[in-house]
Write a protein that holds these residues in place. Sequence first.
Motif, PDB file in Angstrom:
ATOM      1  N   MET A 105     -58.106   6.053  30.874  1.00 25.41           N
ATOM      2  CA  MET A 105     -57.156   7.156  30.733  1.00 25.41           C
ATOM      3  C   MET A 105     -56.377   7.025  29.435  1.00 25.41           C
ATOM      4  SD  MET A 105     -57.341   9.130  33.404  1.00 25.41           S
ATOM      5  CE  MET A 105     -55.812   9.933  33.916  1.00 25.41           C
ATOM      6  N   GLY A 106     -56.003   8.155  28.909  1.00 25.17           N
ATOM      7  CA  GLY A 106     -55.206   8.156  27.690  1.00 25.17           C
ATOM      8  C   GLY A 106     -54.108   9.192  27.811  1.00 25.17           C
ATOM      9  N   MET A 107     -53.289   9.254  26.788  1.00 24.13           N
ATOM     10  CA  MET A 107     -52.185  10.202  26.774  1.00 24.13           C
ATOM     11  C   MET A 107     -52.493  11.327  25.791  1.00 24.13           C
ATOM     12  SD  MET A 107     -49.175  11.143  27.780  1.00 24.13           S
ATOM     13  CE  MET A 107     -48.726   9.702  28.756  1.00 24.13           C
ATOM     14  N   VAL A 108     -52.299  12.561  26.255  1.00 22.16           N
ATOM     15  CA  VAL A 108     -52.476  13.692  25.350  1.00 22.16           C
ATOM     16  C   VAL A 108     -51.302  13.715  24.370  1.00 22.16           C
ATOM     17  CG1 VAL A 108     -52.686  16.206  25.168  1.00 22.16           C
ATOM     18  CG2 VAL A 108     -53.737  15.001  27.100  1.00 22.16           C
ATOM     19  N   MET A 109     -51.638  13.748  23.105  1.00 25.03           N
ATOM     20  CA  MET A 109     -50.637  13.696  22.045  1.00 25.03           C
ATOM     21  C   MET A 109     -50.666  14.997  21.240  1.00 25.03           C
ATOM     22  SD  MET A 109     -49.625  10.461  22.352  1.00 25.03           S
ATOM     23  CE  MET A 109     -48.796  10.049  20.811  1.00 25.03           C
ATOM     24  N   ILE A 110     -49.532  15.336  20.670  1.00 22.93           N
ATOM     25  CA  ILE A 110     -49.490  16.446  19.724  1.00 22.93           C
ATOM     26  C   ILE A 110     -48.726  15.982  18.489  1.00 22.93           C
ATOM     27  CG2 ILE A 110     -49.606  18.269  21.468  1.00 22.93           C
ATOM     28  CD1 ILE A 110     -46.516  18.650  20.964  1.00 22.93           C
ATOM     29  N   LYS A 111     -48.853  16.753  17.438  1.00 29.25           N
ATOM     30  CA  LYS A 111     -48.135  16.427  16.221  1.00 29.25           C
ATOM     31  C   LYS A 111     -46.888  17.287  16.147  1.00 29.25           C
ATOM     32  CE  LYS A 111     -48.938  16.344  11.257  1.00 29.25           C
ATOM     33  NZ  LYS A 111     -49.976  16.517  10.226  1.00 29.25           N
ATOM     34  N   CYS A 112     -45.770  16.651  15.968  1.00 24.42           N
ATOM     35  CA  CYS A 112     -44.509  17.374  15.857  1.00 24.42           C
ATOM     36  C   CYS A 112     -44.505  18.200  14.574  1.00 24.42           C
ATOM     37  CB  CYS A 112     -43.351  16.375  15.847  1.00 24.42           C
ATOM     38  SG  CYS A 112     -41.773  17.128  15.416  1.00 24.42           S
ATOM     39  N   PRO A 113     -44.303  19.508  14.683  1.00 26.30           N
ATOM     40  CA  PRO A 113     -44.344  20.362  13.493  1.00 26.30           C
ATOM     41  C   PRO A 113     -43.166  20.135  12.557  1.00 26.30           C
ATOM     42  CG  PRO A 113     -43.681  21.642  15.405  1.00 26.30           C
ATOM     43  CD  PRO A 113     -44.058  20.278  15.907  1.00 26.30           C
ATOM     44  N   GLN A 114     -42.110  19.541  13.062  1.00 24.30           N
ATOM     45  CA  GLN A 114     -40.929  19.310  12.236  1.00 24.30           C
ATOM     46  C   GLN A 114     -41.023  18.010  11.443  1.00 24.30           C
ATOM     47  OE1 GLN A 114     -38.538  21.640  11.969  1.00 24.30           O
ATOM     48  NE2 GLN A 114     -39.659  22.888  13.416  1.00 24.30           N
ATOM     49  N   THR A 115     -41.481  16.969  12.108  1.00 20.56           N
ATOM     50  CA  THR A 115     -41.499  15.650  11.466  1.00 20.56           C
ATOM     51  C   THR A 115     -42.899  15.163  11.131  1.00 20.56           C
ATOM     52  OG1 THR A 115     -41.657  14.426  13.549  1.00 20.56           O
ATOM     53  CG2 THR A 115     -39.452  15.040  12.813  1.00 20.56           C
ATOM     54  N   GLY A 116     -43.935  15.825  11.702  1.00 20.18           N
ATOM     55  CA  GLY A 116     -45.300  15.412  11.440  1.00 20.18           C
ATOM     56  C   GLY A 116     -45.714  14.156  12.174  1.00 20.18           C
ATOM     57  N   ARG A 117     -44.866  13.697  13.085  1.00 18.17           N
ATOM     58  CA  ARG A 117     -45.180  12.484  13.826  1.00 18.17           C
ATOM     59  C   ARG A 117     -45.832  12.813  15.162  1.00 18.17           C
ATOM     60  NH1 ARG A 117     -39.491   9.418  13.460  1.00 18.17           N
ATOM     61  NH2 ARG A 117     -40.557   7.814  14.640  1.00 18.17           N
ATOM     62  N   ALA A 118     -46.676  11.892  15.629  1.00 19.47           N
ATOM     63  CA  ALA A 118     -47.344  12.090  16.912  1.00 19.47           C
ATOM     64  C   ALA A 118     -46.362  11.860  18.046  1.00 19.47           C
ATOM     65  CB  ALA A 118     -48.523  11.136  17.034  1.00 19.47           C
ATOM     66  N   ILE A 119     -46.390  12.756  19.033  1.00 14.12           N
ATOM     67  CA  ILE A 119     -45.533  12.580  20.202  1.00 14.12           C
ATOM     68  C   ILE A 119     -46.373  12.746  21.466  1.00 14.12           C
ATOM     69  CG2 ILE A 119     -43.415  13.325  19.041  1.00 14.12           C
ATOM     70  CD1 ILE A 119     -43.758  16.046  20.381  1.00 14.12           C
ATOM     71  N   PRO A 120     -46.062  11.985  22.517  1.00 17.53           N
ATOM     72  CA  PRO A 120     -46.811  12.089  23.770  1.00 17.53           C
ATOM     73  C   PRO A 120     -46.354  13.307  24.571  1.00 17.53           C
ATOM     74  CG  PRO A 120     -45.104  10.424  23.972  1.00 17.53           C
ATOM     75  CD  PRO A 120     -45.038  10.934  22.550  1.00 17.53           C
ATOM     76  N   THR A 121     -47.327  13.996  25.177  1.00 13.10           N
ATOM     77  CA  THR A 121     -46.991  15.194  25.957  1.00 13.10           C
ATOM     78  C   THR A 121     -46.670  14.867  27.403  1.00 13.10           C
ATOM     79  OG1 THR A 121     -49.288  15.540  26.590  1.00 13.10           O
ATOM     80  CG2 THR A 121     -48.544  16.591  24.549  1.00 13.10           C
ATOM     81  N   GLY A 122     -46.993  13.651  27.844  1.00  7.51           N
ATOM     82  CA  GLY A 122     -46.789  13.294  29.232  1.00  7.51           C
ATOM     83  C   GLY A 122     -47.993  13.606  30.103  1.00  7.51           C
ATOM     84  N   ILE A 123     -49.036  14.187  29.508  1.00  8.71           N
ATOM     85  CA  ILE A 123     -50.250  14.509  30.255  1.00  8.71           C
ATOM     86  C   ILE A 123     -51.266  13.392  30.051  1.00  8.71           C
ATOM     87  CG2 ILE A 123     -52.170  16.129  30.502  1.00  8.71           C
ATOM     88  CD1 ILE A 123     -50.223  18.269  29.300  1.00  8.71           C
ATOM     89  N   GLU A 124     -51.685  12.792  31.146  1.00  5.98           N
ATOM     90  CA  GLU A 124     -52.651  11.710  31.068  1.00  5.98           C
ATOM     91  C   GLU A 124     -54.035  12.198  31.453  1.00  5.98           C
ATOM     92  OE1 GLU A 124     -51.305   7.526  32.206  1.00  5.98           O
ATOM     93  OE2 GLU A 124     -49.944   8.813  33.311  1.00  5.98           O
ATOM     94  N   THR A 125     -55.013  11.907  30.626  1.00 15.23           N
ATOM     95  CA  THR A 125     -56.398  12.256  30.915  1.00 15.23           C
ATOM     96  C   THR A 125     -57.280  11.365  30.058  1.00 15.23           C
ATOM     97  OG1 THR A 125     -57.970  14.092  31.050  1.00 15.23           O
ATOM     98  CG2 THR A 125     -56.504  14.076  29.162  1.00 15.23           C
ATOM     99  N   ASP A 126     -58.591  11.559  30.152  1.00 14.64           N
ATOM    100  CA  ASP A 126     -59.473  10.837  29.258  1.00 14.64           C
ATOM    101  C   ASP A 126     -60.157  11.832  28.336  1.00 14.64           C
ATOM    102  OD1 ASP A 126     -62.185  11.641  30.425  1.00 14.64           O
ATOM    103  OD2 ASP A 126     -61.140  10.826  32.172  1.00 14.64           O
ATOM    104  N   ARG A 127     -60.781  11.324  27.291  1.00 15.73           N
ATOM    105  CA  ARG A 127     -61.329  12.219  26.275  1.00 15.73           C
ATOM    106  C   ARG A 127     -62.366  13.166  26.823  1.00 15.73           C
ATOM    107  NH1 ARG A 127     -61.653   7.881  21.507  1.00 15.73           N
ATOM    108  NH2 ARG A 127     -59.486   8.012  20.878  1.00 15.73           N
ATOM    109  N   GLU A 128     -63.231  12.681  27.713  1.00 20.29           N
ATOM    110  CA  GLU A 128     -64.282  13.537  28.263  1.00 20.29           C
ATOM    111  C   GLU A 128     -63.683  14.683  29.056  1.00 20.29           C
ATOM    112  OE1 GLU A 128     -67.647  13.663  27.917  1.00 20.29           O
ATOM    113  OE2 GLU A 128     -67.152  12.374  26.243  1.00 20.29           O
ATOM    114  N   SER A 129     -62.722  14.388  29.901  1.00 22.79           N
ATOM    115  CA  SER A 129     -62.090  15.433  30.713  1.00 22.79           C
ATOM    116  C   SER A 129     -61.350  16.425  29.826  1.00 22.79           C
ATOM    117  CB  SER A 129     -61.101  14.809  31.696  1.00 22.79           C
ATOM    118  OG  SER A 129     -61.760  13.899  32.535  1.00 22.79           O
ATOM    119  N   PHE A 130     -60.668  15.902  28.834  1.00 22.08           N
ATOM    120  CA  PHE A 130     -59.891  16.763  27.957  1.00 22.08           C
ATOM    121  C   PHE A 130     -60.794  17.747  27.215  1.00 22.08           C
ATOM    122  CE2 PHE A 130     -57.563  17.593  23.948  1.00 22.08           C
ATOM    123  CZ  PHE A 130     -56.429  18.143  24.507  1.00 22.08           C
ATOM    124  N   ARG A 131     -61.957  17.266  26.796  1.00 21.77           N
ATOM    125  CA  ARG A 131     -62.881  18.105  26.055  1.00 21.77           C
ATOM    126  C   ARG A 131     -63.457  19.209  26.931  1.00 21.77           C
ATOM    127  NH1 ARG A 131     -66.430  14.305  22.615  1.00 21.77           N
ATOM    128  NH2 ARG A 131     -67.360  13.907  24.624  1.00 21.77           N
TER     129      ARG A 131
END
Length: 70
Positions: free
Chosen positions: A1-27
């Motif tokens: 399992m991994g954490m779904v991440m997004i890039k903060c549009p203000q700072t450009g830093r990666a932040i966790p969304t709190g959604i846990e899944t794996d790459r296959e499921s996410f795709r």
Amino acid sequence: MGMVMIKCPQTGRAIPTGIETDRESFRRLPVFFGHTRCPNCNANHDWFAREAWVDEPSVGRWRRGAGFRA
Ligand SMILES: [Zn+2]
């Protein structure tokens, strides 16, 4: 399992969304969007799945228990 991440549009830093899944499921997910409270700039960011990625523990720096939830 991994954490779904997004890039903060203000700072450009990666932040966790709190959604846990794996790459296959996410795709396989249908297109979706979410709202995440950003710890960097203290605002809510809207995001689309195509902008997000899965940060799995083996390759990422996500630490469990940081307390961020969507
Ligand atoms: Zn932000």
